[in-house]
Design an enzyme around this catalytic site. Structure first.
Site, PDB file in Angstrom:
ATOM      1  CB  ILE A 174      -0.962  -0.020   1.196  1.00 37.79           C
ATOM      2  CG1 ILE A 174      -1.925  -1.208   1.063  1.00 37.79           C
ATOM      3  CG2 ILE A 174      -1.755   1.283   1.278  1.00 37.79           C
ATOM      4  CD1 ILE A 174      -2.845  -1.406   2.246  1.00 37.79           C
TER       5      ILE A 174
ATOM      6  CG  ASP B 164       9.773  -0.642   5.527  1.00 35.16           C
ATOM      7  OD1 ASP B 164      10.523  -1.457   6.104  1.00 35.16           O
ATOM      8  OD2 ASP B 164       8.621  -0.927   5.158  1.00 35.16           O
TER       9      ASP B 164
ATOM     10  CG  ASP C  97     -10.582   5.099   6.693  1.00 34.14           C
ATOM     11  OD1 ASP C  97     -11.772   5.468   6.639  1.00 34.14           O
ATOM     12  OD2 ASP C  97     -10.202   3.980   6.316  1.00 34.14           O
TER      13      ASP C  97
ATOM     14  CD  GLU D 270     -12.156   1.536  13.438  1.00 33.12           C
ATOM     15  OE1 GLU D 270     -12.680   0.498  12.952  1.00 33.12           O
ATOM     16  OE2 GLU D 270     -11.200   2.122  12.904  1.00 33.12           O
TER      17      GLU D 270
ATOM     18  CG  HIS E 157     -11.970   0.802   9.175  1.00 33.89           C
ATOM     19  ND1 HIS E 157     -11.552   0.202  10.323  1.00 33.89           N
ATOM     20  CD2 HIS E 157     -11.148   0.329   8.203  1.00 33.89           C
ATOM     21  CE1 HIS E 157     -10.542  -0.607  10.089  1.00 33.89           C
ATOM     22  NE2 HIS E 157     -10.270  -0.545   8.801  1.00 33.89           N
ATOM     23  CG  LEU E 158     -15.449   4.916   4.455  1.00 36.57           C
ATOM     24  CD1 LEU E 158     -15.928   6.194   3.781  1.00 36.57           C
ATOM     25  CD2 LEU E 158     -16.531   3.851   4.405  1.00 36.57           C
ATOM     26  N   GLY E 159     -11.193   2.492   4.005  1.00 41.17           N
ATOM     27  CA  GLY E 159     -10.031   2.236   3.164  1.00 41.17           C
ATOM     28  C   GLY E 159     -10.219   1.146   2.133  1.00 41.17           C
ATOM     29  CB  ALA E 160     -10.776  -2.370   2.271  1.00 41.64           C
TER      30      ALA E 160
END
Length: 522
Positions: free
Chosen positions: A149, A168, A253, A258, A276-279
């Protein structure tokens, strides 16, 4: 075979399953109904709502595989499934584009005040002057976590003519450069970025990653975007920074709780909040369903599943002999991940004594599982270990030393191109031991919480460190010391009964004889 689909699954995934097996779609089963139905099925497919706990796994006495149509497997009791011999698979790649696009949507929405502008127009206002935004072009985007991602976000940000920097620990500078990303340490990213977006899993090391300390280092007009995991951001600290004008804005998000009924971000200024709309795109749901269905079919057909969460690293007949060394390799990987101060370009696994009598591939996979566990949501197994390392630009080398008189030892040696790090261990009486740290020999049982110091070996240094820990009510359960000679540099490793507070680590680091400090959680 019979497959129970216990939550709504996109038709593309259902079609794959129906083509080969008997499928019952029974979304919305009450708990008692689910437990009563499970004994009749060889496979169970869920999303995120159905809790597949130990009780459900015990009820599913004929289950061969559990498929999770999504990335996280928090709703599946992995140890219970493993004990029951049930393979758990997930679908980690299907939502990559959806999550990356939502990240960019949040970034744009914050930069251009879209939520506030929409609400203003609906109130009959026309506040153009008060809603002056900023362009993304020419600004620096800091990407924390350069997995699938994170790299997808980078590809989209490049089209906005943004400068890309990333952090990273297991992506080399060369691997980052291929994607147009300058890989730098997290602390430097905080100070340079105009916007920061998070793409790492939630672990003990990443919880509160963007907290008061990190926010204080960021530019006062910077933007924070989190579409990864709730808990990566300290919501109270972020809300305070926004209210006090120490941060430009935030797009969030995911939340610690939640729905986020009590989150301080609910009424914080300059925020765009989504549930929580990421997917949550039609395309992502179809891809995730297909990916999960294919994994389930693979397991039912006796084929290895690439995204098996709990795939065994060894065959059952080899587990007894190799099992203690697998756990040792995982521990060394987790230790190494927290001990190294640089990235990783090459990793060498050296096996000696009894450990060298076994195939090194499972031990390499176990070491990578421990090493990468805090930076990727992909579970490491024999099928994907080499691929995960290659994707991060890590060169793997395995060596077996067959000298009959050599001690049984597993040694991880890593190089970033700038420095080398080594962590070694052995198995004694069936239990793992730490036997090597850097260039120093020692002998100590690993503990859940450990403190490592590199210090100048002078009288009183260890006493002062012990005093600081005592004043903080941090109890020491064991100690090991490695040194090259009297009054030279030395490593001290302490096993602690409790986690080391950051403030206590800072006090130890401030001691004039202390060169470096590591707080290790295993």
């Amino acid at each position: 075979m019979r497959i129970l689909v216990a939550e709504k699954l996109a038709p593309e995934g259902i079609a794959l399953l129906v083509a080969q097996h008997q499928v019952d779609e029974r979304a919305g089963l009450a708990r008692g109904e689910l437990l009563a139905a499970l004994p009749d099925y060889e496979a169970l497919v869920v999303r995120s709502q159905v809790q597949v706990d130990a009780e459900a796994i015990e009820a599913g006495r004929n289950l061969v595989v559990i498929g999770r149509a999504g990335v996280g497997v928090d709703n599946v009791d992995i140890p219970a499934a493993t004990r029951a011999g049930i393979t758990v698979v997930n679908a980690p790649t299907g939502n990559t584009v959806a999550a990356a696009e939502h990240t960019m949507a949040l970034l744009l929405a914050v930069a251009r005040h879209l939520a506030a502008a929409d609400a203003s127009v609906r109130r009959g206002e026309w506040r153009r002057g008060e809603l002056l935004g900023v362009e993304l072009r020419g600004r620096t985007l800091g990407i924390v976590g350069l997995g699938r991602i994170g790299l997808a976000v980078a590809a989209r940000a490049r089209s906005f003519e943004m400068t890309l920097i990333g952090s990273d620990p297991y992506v080399t500078r060369e691997a980052g450069a291929v994607h147009g990303i300058e890989v730098i340490p997290f602390e430097k990213l905080l100070t340079r970025a105009d916007a920061i977006t998070l793409h790492v899993p939630l672990t003990e090391q990443t919880r509160g990653l963007i907290g008061a300390v990190a926010l204080a280092r960021m530019k006062p007009d910077a933007i924070v975007v989190n579409a990864a995991r709730g808990g990566l951001v300290d919501e109270a600290a972020l809300a305070a920074a926004l209210r006090e004008g120490r941060l430009g804005g935030a797009g969030i998000d995911v939340f610690e709780e939640e729905p986020p009924k009590a989150s301080p971000l609910i009424d914080a200024p300059r925020t765009v909040l989504t549930p929580h709309l990421g997917a949550s795109t039609a395309e992502a749901q179809a891809l995730v369903a297909v990916e999960a269905a294919q994994q389930v079919l693979d397991v039912l057909a006796g084929r290895p599943a690439r995204y098996a969460v709990n795939a065994p690293l060894v065959a059952p007949e080899a587990a007894v002999a190799l099992g203690p060394y697998l756990e040792l390799a995982r521990l060394l990987g987790r230790f190494y991940a927290q001990f190294t101060r640089a990235g990783l370009a090459a990793l060498e696994l050296d096996l000696s004594g009894e450990a060298a009598e076994h195939d090194p591939a499972p031990l390499t996979a176990a070491a990578l599982e421990g090493l990468l566990g805090g930076s990727t949501e992909e579970r490491v197994n024999l099928i994907n270990a080499q691929l995960l390392a290659k994707a991060r630009g890590i060169q793997l080398v395995e060596r077996r030393l067959h000298a009959t008189d050599s001690r049984a030892e597993v040694l991880l040696e890593g190089s970033s191109g700038l420095e080398e790090t080594a962590v070694g261990g052995s198995v004694v009486g069936g239990e793992p031991r730490l036997t090597r740290l850097g260039g120093y020999a020692m002998d100590m049982a690993p503990a859940p919480f450990m403190l490592v110091t590199r210090h100048q070996d002078r009288p009183g240094t260890m006493g002062r460190i012990g005093l600081i820990l005592g004043e903080a009510d941090v109890n020491i359960s064991a100690m090991a010391l490695g040194r090259s000679g009297p009054r030279a540099d030395a490593f001290m490793v302490l096993a602690l009964d409790d986690p080391l507070p950051d403030a206590v680590a800072a006090r130890i680091r401030a001691d004039p004889a202390v060169i470096d400090v590591w707080a290790i959680r295993l």
